[in-house]
Design a protein around this motif. Structure first.
Motif: not given
Length: 357
Positions: A98-113, A126-131
């Motif tokens: 339950q500890a936060g993970i710093a610097g992880a990548s988070v992306s939004l993908f179309e479900n087909s991918r 990806a459609i969009a990506q952040t950290k």
């Protein structure tokens, strides 16, 4: 044929006209038409009088998608469509404690991918990506309006952890209400990932520098969205790609549980492939990959070729593959009955071959 107009207006939830919104209407028997809103948010489309089963789809940058059926009693009325603004998605990426993970990548993908994105997000578009920030929180600005896909997934990954995906997200609003996905705070949990390391070697045990290494996952499609046909042609789905170092060593971190095999490619060698192996419970493994140096065939052809055109030599392997080369030293203007020409086939995998002209 007779027609009648379908008119309407597209506004934001605050009542502000939305300019250049894309309006598409489909009907039965199969037909469709489209238009854009003007500066006041107005649109007008001509529809065949016999059209039935009307459905309207409205998209605009930075707004939720609107999709609805148009009942017969509303066709003569001016439609008023309000689109919710697409706000950034918020959430947190945490580990199994339950500890936060710093610097992880988070992306939004179309479900087909998502099949590829869940195991190798860095290889998928990806459609969009952040950290994530220092405490694992993220804010992801998105605009899925141009996508043909209506379902999406968030995928998070970080060094030392397996990638993980959210549930399916839908940004189509119903009855002029903002999509539920825009009102959620997402929590994505990552668990430690296994690492695969090893060395690419030749048949004498020497290290092979610069070999290309593919990790392929079994149990999925053999065609990986977003990859070239040459990368998708072999069995299994590519999950990771890397290049061996100058000492032949390779490393593939953060591999999700599953069944895999490894391949190695290097000019001058036949491709190497390992047996299938299982990754589970985040246990790292060391697996070497062996490649075999290729051979060559060269020789000469003697005989009367005065009545023959240009020749090619074909070599057929026991596995059914063929290789060819042009015969060098041919002179199409020669009147000599007997002459000599040479041939050379390079980089043939070891094996038994049948030669034909």
């Amino acid at each position: 044929p007779h027609s009648h107009p379908l008119r309407g207006r597209v506004l934001s939830m605050d009542g502000i006209p939305i300019t250049n919104a894309e309006i598409k209407v489909v009907w039965e028997p199969p037909g469709e038409t489209s238009a854009q809103t003007d500066q006041a948010g107005n649109f007008s489309l001509e529809l065949p009088s016999e059209a039935s089963g009307l459905r309207i789809d409205v998209t605009a940058p930075n707004h939720a998608r609107h999709d609805q059926r148009i009942p017969k009693n509303q066709r003569q009325q001016e439609l008023l469509i309000r689109l919710a603004s697409i706000l950034p998605l918020h959430g947190r990426v945490i580990d199994d404690r339950q500890a936060g993970i710093a610097g992880a990548s988070v992306s939004l993908f179309e479900n087909s991918r998502i099949r590829l994105a869940r195991v190798a997000p860095a290889l998928s578009s990806a459609i969009a990506q952040t950290k994530t920030d220092g405490e694992g929180y993220f804010e992801l600005g998105i605009d899925p309006g141009d996508s043909a896909d209506r379902r999406f997934r968030l995928v998070a990954w970080a060094d030392g952890y397996q990638p993980n995906a959210s549930g399916t997200l839908n940004f189509v609003q119903r009855k002029q209400k903002a999509p539920v996905a825009l009102q959620e705070d997402f929590v994505i949990t990552l668990i430690p990932g296994a690492g695969i390391t090893g060395t690419v070697r030749n048949s004498q045990g020497a290290q092979i520098a610069g070999a290309r290494v593919h990790l392929r996952r079994h149990g999925g499609s053999s065609q990986s969205a977003g990859l070239s046909a040459s990368l998708s042609a072999r069995d299994g789905e590519i999950a990771a790609v890397t290049t061996a170092s100058g000492s032949g060593a390779y490393s593939l971190p953060d591999i999700p549980d599953g069944v895999y095999h490894l391949e190695a490619f290097r000019k001058g060698y036949s491709p190497g492939r390992t047996e299938e192996f299982t990754v589970s419970k985040s246990q790292s493994q060391q697996i070497d990959i062996n490649v075999v140096g290729v051979a060559g065939i060269q020789g000469q052809i003697h005989g009367d070729r005065s009545r023959l055109g240009p020749l090619r030599l074909l070599a057929f392997s026991e596995a059914g593959r063929s290789y060819s080369t042009a015969i060098r030293g041919q002179n199409p203007n020669s009147t000599s009955q007997f002459s000599t020409a040479s041939y050379q086939l390079e980089e043939l995998p070891p094996g038994i071959y049948r030669l034909e002209l």
